[in-house]
Design a protein around this motif. Structure first.
Motif, PDB file in Angstrom:
ATOM      1  N   SER A   2       2.404  -3.524  11.432  1.00  0.00           N
ATOM      2  CA  SER A   2       1.158  -3.683  11.006  1.00  0.00           C
ATOM      3  C   SER A   2       1.021  -2.455   9.940  1.00  0.00           C
ATOM      4  CB  SER A   2       0.087  -3.651  11.953  1.00  0.00           C
ATOM      5  OG  SER A   2       0.135  -2.387  12.462  1.00  0.00           O
ATOM      6  N   VAL A   3       1.369  -1.503   9.864  1.00  0.00           N
ATOM      7  CA  VAL A   3       1.365  -0.386   8.717  1.00  0.00           C
ATOM      8  C   VAL A   3       1.967  -1.053   7.589  1.00  0.00           C
ATOM      9  CG1 VAL A   3       2.006   1.784   8.008  1.00  0.00           C
ATOM     10  CG2 VAL A   3       1.177   1.396  10.460  1.00  0.00           C
ATOM     11  N   ALA A   4       3.215  -1.580   7.894  1.00  0.00           N
ATOM     12  CA  ALA A   4       3.965  -2.096   6.831  1.00  0.00           C
ATOM     13  C   ALA A   4       3.318  -3.119   6.035  1.00  0.00           C
ATOM     14  CB  ALA A   4       5.453  -2.401   6.973  1.00  0.00           C
ATOM     15  N   VAL A   5       2.703  -3.995   6.401  1.00  0.00           N
ATOM     16  CA  VAL A   5       2.054  -5.355   6.188  1.00  0.00           C
ATOM     17  C   VAL A   5       0.745  -4.645   5.398  1.00  0.00           C
ATOM     18  CG1 VAL A   5       0.247  -7.133   6.734  1.00  0.00           C
ATOM     19  CG2 VAL A   5       2.631  -6.731   7.811  1.00  0.00           C
ATOM     20  N   ALA A   6       0.067  -3.708   6.067  1.00  0.00           N
ATOM     21  CA  ALA A   6      -1.194  -3.103   5.256  1.00  0.00           C
ATOM     22  C   ALA A   6      -0.860  -2.330   4.022  1.00  0.00           C
ATOM     23  CB  ALA A   6      -1.767  -2.135   6.177  1.00  0.00           C
ATOM     24  N   GLN A   7       0.495  -1.651   3.789  1.00  0.00           N
ATOM     25  CA  GLN A   7       0.980  -1.056   2.669  1.00  0.00           C
ATOM     26  C   GLN A   7       1.208  -1.980   1.765  1.00  0.00           C
ATOM     27  OE1 GLN A   7       4.023   1.468   4.453  1.00  0.00           O
ATOM     28  NE2 GLN A   7       2.539   3.287   4.217  1.00  0.00           N
ATOM     29  N   SER A   8       1.769  -3.156   2.229  1.00  0.00           N
ATOM     30  CA  SER A   8       2.355  -4.214   1.136  1.00  0.00           C
ATOM     31  C   SER A   8       1.255  -4.931   0.700  1.00  0.00           C
ATOM     32  CB  SER A   8       3.056  -5.374   2.025  1.00  0.00           C
ATOM     33  OG  SER A   8       3.400  -6.308   0.981  1.00  0.00           O
ATOM     34  N   LYS A   9       0.109  -5.378   1.505  1.00  0.00           N
ATOM     35  CA  LYS A   9      -1.094  -5.703   0.682  1.00  0.00           C
ATOM     36  C   LYS A   9      -1.712  -4.548  -0.128  1.00  0.00           C
ATOM     37  CE  LYS A   9      -2.339  -8.685   4.547  1.00  0.00           C
ATOM     38  NZ  LYS A   9      -3.135  -9.076   5.774  1.00  0.00           N
ATOM     39  N   ALA A  10      -1.783  -3.618  -0.005  1.00  0.00           N
ATOM     40  CA  ALA A  10      -2.633  -2.529  -0.753  1.00  0.00           C
ATOM     41  C   ALA A  10      -1.548  -2.456  -2.036  1.00  0.00           C
ATOM     42  CB  ALA A  10      -2.347  -1.004  -0.152  1.00  0.00           C
ATOM     43  N   GLU A  11      -0.371  -2.614  -1.924  1.00  0.00           N
ATOM     44  CA  GLU A  11       0.507  -2.500  -3.344  1.00  0.00           C
ATOM     45  C   GLU A  11       0.204  -3.908  -4.079  1.00  0.00           C
ATOM     46  OE1 GLU A  11       4.776  -1.885  -2.303  1.00  0.00           O
ATOM     47  OE2 GLU A  11       4.171   0.024  -1.306  1.00  0.00           O
ATOM     48  N   VAL A  12      -0.092  -4.977  -3.534  1.00  0.00           N
ATOM     49  CA  VAL A  12      -0.398  -6.026  -4.106  1.00  0.00           C
ATOM     50  C   VAL A  12      -1.810  -5.913  -5.019  1.00  0.00           C
ATOM     51  CG1 VAL A  12      -0.958  -8.498  -3.952  1.00  0.00           C
ATOM     52  CG2 VAL A  12       1.144  -7.456  -2.858  1.00  0.00           C
ATOM     53  N   GLU A  13      -2.692  -5.394  -4.340  1.00  0.00           N
ATOM     54  CA  GLU A  13      -4.020  -5.123  -4.970  1.00  0.00           C
ATOM     55  C   GLU A  13      -3.929  -4.251  -5.769  1.00  0.00           C
ATOM     56  OE1 GLU A  13      -6.598  -6.875  -3.986  1.00  0.00           O
ATOM     57  OE2 GLU A  13      -5.190  -8.075  -2.935  1.00  0.00           O
ATOM     58  N   ALA A  14      -3.146  -3.003  -5.881  1.00  0.00           N
ATOM     59  CA  ALA A  14      -2.947  -2.023  -6.960  1.00  0.00           C
ATOM     60  C   ALA A  14      -2.213  -2.804  -8.068  1.00  0.00           C
ATOM     61  CB  ALA A  14      -2.227  -1.018  -6.381  1.00  0.00           C
ATOM     62  N   ALA A  15      -1.257  -3.656  -7.771  1.00  0.00           N
ATOM     63  CA  ALA A  15      -0.653  -4.333  -9.040  1.00  0.00           C
ATOM     64  C   ALA A  15      -1.745  -5.151  -9.841  1.00  0.00           C
ATOM     65  CB  ALA A  15       0.524  -5.115  -8.777  1.00  0.00           C
TER      66      ALA A  15
END
Length: 76
Positions: A2-15
């Motif tokens: 779940s941490v990896a999924v949250a980080q992935s979503k955060a990276e998408v939003e930052a992009a």
């Protein structure tokens, strides 16, 4: 996991933020150059200043619309 999924979503939003910022920065630079050109031409031909301002305003409004549209498209 779940941490990896949250980080992935955060990276998408930052992009997405970076994309919107890039479009906005380009529009601001172009509006500044457009304003500079308008002023220069108005000094050379003062009689045309009203028409030049109208054209510059229309172009700036169009650019603002593109920034708003891209923010909506990128934000999806």
């Amino acid at each position: 996991m779940s941490v990896a999924v949250a980080q992935s979503k955060a990276e998408v939003e930052a992009a997405k933020i970076d994309g919107v910022a890039t479009v906005a920065a380009k529009a601001m630079q172009d509006v500044a150059l457009l304003s500079q050109m308008e002023q220069s031409l108005a000094q050379a031909v003062p009689h045309a200043s009203g028409r030049l301002a109208t054209i510059a305003d229309l172009a700036a409004i169009s650019m603002a619309g593109i920034v708003a549209d891209s923010a909506r498209r990128i934000g999806r």
